[in-house]
Design a protein around this motif. Structure first.
Motif, PDB file in Angstrom:
ATOM      1  N   UNK A 150      38.264  48.723  30.547  1.00 38.62           N
ATOM      2  CA  UNK A 150      37.274  47.928  31.773  1.00 38.62           C
ATOM      3  C   UNK A 150      38.032  47.780  32.576  1.00 38.62           C
ATOM      4  N   UNK A 151      39.888  47.222  32.721  1.00 36.25           N
ATOM      5  CA  UNK A 151      40.220  46.921  34.087  1.00 36.25           C
ATOM      6  C   UNK A 151      40.731  48.294  34.383  1.00 36.25           C
ATOM      7  N   UNK A 152      40.646  49.177  34.293  1.00 38.89           N
ATOM      8  CA  UNK A 152      41.115  50.758  34.707  1.00 38.89           C
ATOM      9  C   UNK A 152      40.090  50.864  35.270  1.00 38.89           C
ATOM     10  N   UNK A 153      38.648  50.658  35.059  1.00 41.37           N
ATOM     11  CA  UNK A 153      37.401  50.743  35.667  1.00 41.37           C
ATOM     12  C   UNK A 153      37.355  50.222  36.730  1.00 41.37           C
ATOM     13  N   UNK A 154      37.540  48.641  36.176  1.00 38.89           N
ATOM     14  CA  UNK A 154      37.460  47.779  37.698  1.00 38.89           C
ATOM     15  C   UNK A 154      38.474  48.263  38.853  1.00 38.89           C
ATOM     16  N   UNK A 155      39.462  48.749  38.645  1.00 41.84           N
ATOM     17  CA  UNK A 155      40.398  49.076  39.601  1.00 41.84           C
ATOM     18  C   UNK A 155      40.321  49.914  40.453  1.00 41.84           C
ATOM     19  N   UNK A 156      39.729  50.959  39.704  1.00 45.24           N
ATOM     20  CA  UNK A 156      38.738  52.262  40.401  1.00 45.24           C
ATOM     21  C   UNK A 156      37.702  52.237  40.779  1.00 45.24           C
ATOM     22  N   UNK A 157      37.065  50.709  40.726  1.00 45.25           N
ATOM     23  CA  UNK A 157      36.068  50.325  41.416  1.00 45.25           C
ATOM     24  C   UNK A 157      36.316  50.000  43.198  1.00 45.25           C
ATOM     25  N   UNK A 158      37.178  49.346  43.367  1.00 47.78           N
ATOM     26  CA  UNK A 158      37.883  48.220  43.729  1.00 47.78           C
ATOM     27  C   UNK A 158      38.459  49.928  44.985  1.00 47.78           C
ATOM     28  N   UNK A 159      39.098  50.605  44.384  1.00 49.92           N
ATOM     29  CA  UNK A 159      39.978  51.807  45.124  1.00 49.92           C
ATOM     30  C   UNK A 159      39.298  52.279  45.595  1.00 49.92           C
ATOM     31  N   UNK A 160      37.396  52.883  45.397  1.00 52.84           N
ATOM     32  CA  UNK A 160      37.217  54.117  45.651  1.00 52.84           C
ATOM     33  C   UNK A 160      35.873  53.115  46.221  1.00 52.84           C
ATOM     34  N   UNK A 161      36.101  51.550  46.413  1.00 55.92           N
ATOM     35  CA  UNK A 161      35.166  51.345  47.748  1.00 55.92           C
ATOM     36  C   UNK A 161      33.579  50.698  46.593  1.00 55.92           C
TER      37      UNK A 161
ATOM     38  N   UNK B  45      40.639  36.583  42.312  1.00 56.20           N
ATOM     39  CA  UNK B  45      40.063  38.309  41.993  1.00 56.20           C
ATOM     40  C   UNK B  45      39.852  39.142  40.932  1.00 56.20           C
ATOM     41  N   UNK B  46      39.249  39.173  40.015  1.00 58.01           N
ATOM     42  CA  UNK B  46      38.949  39.097  38.416  1.00 58.01           C
ATOM     43  C   UNK B  46      40.207  40.880  38.316  1.00 58.01           C
ATOM     44  N   UNK B  47      40.256  41.175  36.909  1.00 54.02           N
ATOM     45  CA  UNK B  47      40.514  42.711  36.519  1.00 54.02           C
ATOM     46  C   UNK B  47      39.905  43.022  35.760  1.00 54.02           C
ATOM     47  N   UNK B  48      38.371  42.731  35.502  1.00 49.57           N
ATOM     48  CA  UNK B  48      37.517  42.975  35.292  1.00 49.57           C
ATOM     49  C   UNK B  48      36.141  42.624  35.526  1.00 49.57           C
ATOM     50  N   UNK B  49      35.024  43.367  34.861  1.00 51.08           N
ATOM     51  CA  UNK B  49      33.686  42.511  35.080  1.00 51.08           C
ATOM     52  C   UNK B  49      32.447  43.094  34.513  1.00 51.08           C
TER      53      UNK B  49
END
Length: 193
Positions: free
Chosen positions: A160-171, A136-140
């Motif tokens: 970018x890392x925060x945004x990726x984590x956010x995208x995971x969190x909100x589906x 699983x990447x930390x960003x893309x």
């Protein structure tokens, strides 16, 4: 036997978050805003630290009602800096106010914040098929693009890392590993609603 993603600990709060929230599509503007603020608060820390303080954050920040947050006074900001229930970082606290202003602008412009933010994935969750947590990447490329745009639109703590984590969190991105019972491959339908 039901298996979870490898990153989940035996903590009941963590298991519940993984099972019921992480990777589940969110379209509610207020919850999308809350999660963006909490992901920003996580910068440099673990999600577990923030998750344990989540209820404190909700109370401290008026349940993430952006309309209230944009009117915070210096006195209110000072009281937040003294609140032991949240991460007392001046820049992170101020970013919630800045982000509330940007959030309300975009909500007005796009009809909803959900319309704006889900546009980064063409309004459809990206379902990945990772075998292990290490894959699983930390960003893309999407989180890179989202980060640039959010910064341009006035948001803070949206790397970018925060945004990726956010995208995971909100589906917006489903990164449950294939062995995890929450992966769509184990569900009756593609999406859990």
């Amino acid at each position: 036997m039901s298996r979870r993603c490898a990153w989940v600990t035996k903590e009941p709060l963590y298991m519940e978050y993984h099972d019921k929230e992480w990777g589940v599509p969110v379209y509610d503007d207020q919850l999308l805003f809350e999660m963006l603020c909490l992901e920003g608060a996580q910068a440099g820390l673990s999600w577990w630290t923030i998750l344990q303080k989540r209820e404190n954050y909700r109370k401290a920040f008026d349940y993430f009602k952006a309309e209230k947050i944009v009117h915070y006074t210096d006195e209110k900001l000072q009281s937040l800096l003294e609140d032991k229930g949240i991460v007392r970082n001046k820049l992170k606290i101020k970013s919630v106010v800045t982000n509330a202003e940007a959030f309300l602008r975009l909500k007005e412009e796009y009809g909803s914040f959900a319309n704006y933010i889900w546009g980064f994935v063409n309004h459809k969750p990206v379902v990945n098929h990772w075998k292990t947590a290490e894959e699983v990447p930390v960003s893309d490329a999407i989180s890179d693009k989202m980060s640039k745009q959010l910064k341009k639109d006035g948001f803070k703590f949206v790397g970018s890392t925060i945004c990726y984590s956010y995208m995971q969190a909100v589906g917006m991105v489903n990164d449950h590993t294939l062995e995890c019972f929450c992966h769509p491959a184990h569900q009756k339908s593609t999406f859990r609603e």
